[in-house]
Scaffold this motif. Structure first.
Motif, PDB file in Angstrom:
ATOM      1  N   ILE A 167       0.837  -1.204   0.000  1.00 19.52           N
ATOM      2  CA  ILE A 167       0.000   0.000   0.000  1.00 19.52           C
ATOM      3  C   ILE A 167       0.876   1.260   0.000  1.00 19.52           C
ATOM      4  CG2 ILE A 167      -1.659   1.336   1.360  1.00 19.52           C
ATOM      5  CD1 ILE A 167      -2.834  -1.258   2.371  1.00 19.52           C
ATOM      6  N   ASN A 168       0.473   2.245  -0.773  1.00 14.85           N
ATOM      7  CA  ASN A 168       1.190   3.522  -0.789  1.00 14.85           C
ATOM      8  C   ASN A 168       0.166   4.639  -0.943  1.00 14.85           C
ATOM      9  OD1 ASN A 168       2.877   5.704  -1.151  1.00 14.85           O
ATOM     10  ND2 ASN A 168       4.300   4.626  -2.513  1.00 14.85           N
ATOM     11  N   TRP A 169      -0.361   5.136   0.193  1.00 12.80           N
ATOM     12  CA  TRP A 169      -1.406   6.149   0.193  1.00 12.80           C
ATOM     13  C   TRP A 169      -0.930   7.405   0.935  1.00 12.80           C
ATOM     14  CZ3 TRP A 169      -5.456   2.289   2.512  1.00 12.80           C
ATOM     15  CH2 TRP A 169      -5.861   1.385   1.517  1.00 12.80           C
ATOM     16  N   LEU A 170      -1.447   8.539   0.530  1.00 12.55           N
ATOM     17  CA  LEU A 170      -1.278   9.803   1.256  1.00 12.55           C
ATOM     18  C   LEU A 170       0.176  10.108   1.611  1.00 12.55           C
ATOM     19  CD1 LEU A 170      -4.284   9.423   3.739  1.00 12.55           C
ATOM     20  CD2 LEU A 170      -4.265  10.550   1.498  1.00 12.55           C
ATOM     21  N   TRP A 177       1.792   2.164   6.853  1.00  9.58           N
ATOM     22  CA  TRP A 177       0.393   1.734   6.883  1.00  9.58           C
ATOM     23  C   TRP A 177       0.236   0.406   7.629  1.00  9.58           C
ATOM     24  CZ3 TRP A 177      -3.401   4.805   6.438  1.00  9.58           C
ATOM     25  CH2 TRP A 177      -3.332   5.921   5.600  1.00  9.58           C
TER      26      TRP A 177
END
Length: 447
Positions: A167-170, A177
């Protein structure tokens, strides 16, 4: 209902009410411990942590755990298990989430140390809590019911953590995360503890009046007779001969246990290299190994209750684990499939000893004394979680192979077996069940 029907009905309702909930709580606890290993795959590179920095940070968790284990359990006996379990889960959720934002080695050391402090006394608190709701003869199955969370969390945690790393968000990386998302369930369950659990049997509203009265009287009678045999306070229990010997035996066991668990992926990868199994496939194989370990915990706990025996069940499991561990290394040069089978048996043995072992302290101690004894045994044993992996890595560095390391781990398990069989006097047996109401006054503790 007659006495047998009343007992079966009550035990079933207690099990349905408590075991699934505590199982989920303990699973979250184990996930919180193992996620650091997966986070390191990205975190060490992003933050430029060396192996030495990571190793010290990972290990310092157990130092914090050791420091507050016994004092935390003492506090728990004063404020109640419900509030203390809730406090533990909420604080470790906050600290675990904070780990996502560390930038320096010192910050890493601080949050890991604080996490150990936050989580300290969680496991003894759960064992003590269950001992207040179950007769001694049912302790094996009860403890096994939530102890299967250990291999279960390892079986489920590997693919979950690997997924979260992607995951790679914000603007946050996968390892960040990982800490944030896996902290959320701990926070939720910590809050639910305040509303779902009861501090004592007398507060229970989910049993019929007849069942509640039977449970109160039965547990009260057992506690009274345990006190007649050995009446200790919290602090007096810490000096008991058998408590100290159990602590030593558990320490030796945890050296071998954590040595196996921490290095299982590395050892498995080495074994699988000869038949070119992918890392993803190896993850599923390791998950299957832990599923077998879950089944073993349940079966051994159930058999230990039926036979009303604890020490030899522990010793047998640990001895089998030691022998098959060493044989697995030997057969890795001959038959890789058989080597994996032996390694699986070794893992099952290391886990299978849990439920009969932790049924011993509550069998001869009660209330605050039992809480203190369980906390001391667990805190000293968990130091093996620091010693075992460190020595395995050290020996591997000196020799260039795992052969001597596995012999060392196997020896630790054998020593633990011998300590339990030859030095511990308490057998962990349950009280004799009276054949009639006239025999109630003649109850004896079978130890």
């Amino acid at each position: 209902m007659d006495t047998i029907q009343l007992e079966n009905s009550t035990v079933r309702k207690v099990t349905i009410r408590l075991i699934p909930f505590l199982f989920v709580c303990f699973t979250i606890s184990i996930l919180d411990r193992v996620n650091i290993g997966f986070a390191a795959l990205q975190m060490n590179q992003d933050l430029h942590f060396s192996d030495a920095v990571y190793g010290f940070g990972a290990g310092i968790f157990f130092i914090g755990y050791f420091i507050l284990e016994v004092p935390g359990s003492a506090i728990m006996t004063k404020v109640g298990a419900r509030k203390w379990i809730s406090r533990i889960m909420i604080t470790w959720a906050i600290i675990s989430c904070a780990t996502a934002f560390i930038q320096t080695p010192m910050q890493f050391y601080i949050v890991r140390f604080l996490l150990g402090l936050a989580e300290a006394s969680f496991y003894p608190c759960m064992v003590w809590y269950l001992s207040n709701f179950y007769q001694t003869k049912h302790h094996g199955k009860a403890i096994a019911g939530f102890m299967i969370a250990i291999p279960g969390a390892n079986a489920l945690g590997s693919p979950l953590s690997a997924f979260l790393l992607g995951i790679n968000w914000l603007g946050l990386e996968g390892w960040q995360w990982l800490f944030i998302i896996e902290a959320i369930p701990a926070m939720i369950m910590g809050i639910l503890c305040l509303f779902y659990l009861d501090d004592k049997i007398e507060d229970v509203k989910w049993l019929a009046k007849e069942e509640l009265n039977w449970l109160i009287e039965t547990i009260k009678r057992e506690k009274s007779q345990k006190k007649d045999a050995k009446h200790y306070t919290f602090w007096q229990a810490l000096k008991d001969r058998d408590v100290l010997i159990l602590s030593l035996g558990y320490f030796c066991w945890m050296i071998g246990y954590y040595g196996i668990v921490m290095y299982l992926p590395t050892i498995s990868k080495r074994l699988s290299a000869s038949i070119s199994i992918s890392t993803q496939s190896m993850g599923w194989i390791i998950g299957l190994m832990y599923i077998f370990a879950m089944l073993t915990i349940f079966l051994v706990g159930n058999h230990s209750d039926r036979k009303n025996e604890r020490r030899f069940h522990v010793a047998c499991c640990l001895t089998v684990s030691a022998i098959t561990m060493v044989l697995s290394n030997y057969f890795s040069q001959i038959n890789i499939i058989f080597s994996f089978i032996l390694l699986t048996i070794s893992l099952c043995g290391a886990f299978g000893a849990y439920s009969p072992f932790w049924s011993i302290p509550p069998s001869f101690l009660t209330e605050a004394a039992a809480a203190g004894a369980i906390a001391l045994i667990n805190s000293i044993g968990n130091l093996g979680g620091f010693v075992g992996p460190y020595l395995v890595g050290y020996i591997k560095g000196l020799t260039g192979s795992f052969t001597i390391s596995l012999l060392f781990l196997g020896s630790s398990l054998i020593i633990s077996s011998a300590i339990l069989v030859f030095l511990v006097k308490q057998s962990g047996k349950a009280m004799k069940t009276p054949n009639s109401s006239n025999e109630i006054e003649n109850y004896n503790i079978n130890i």
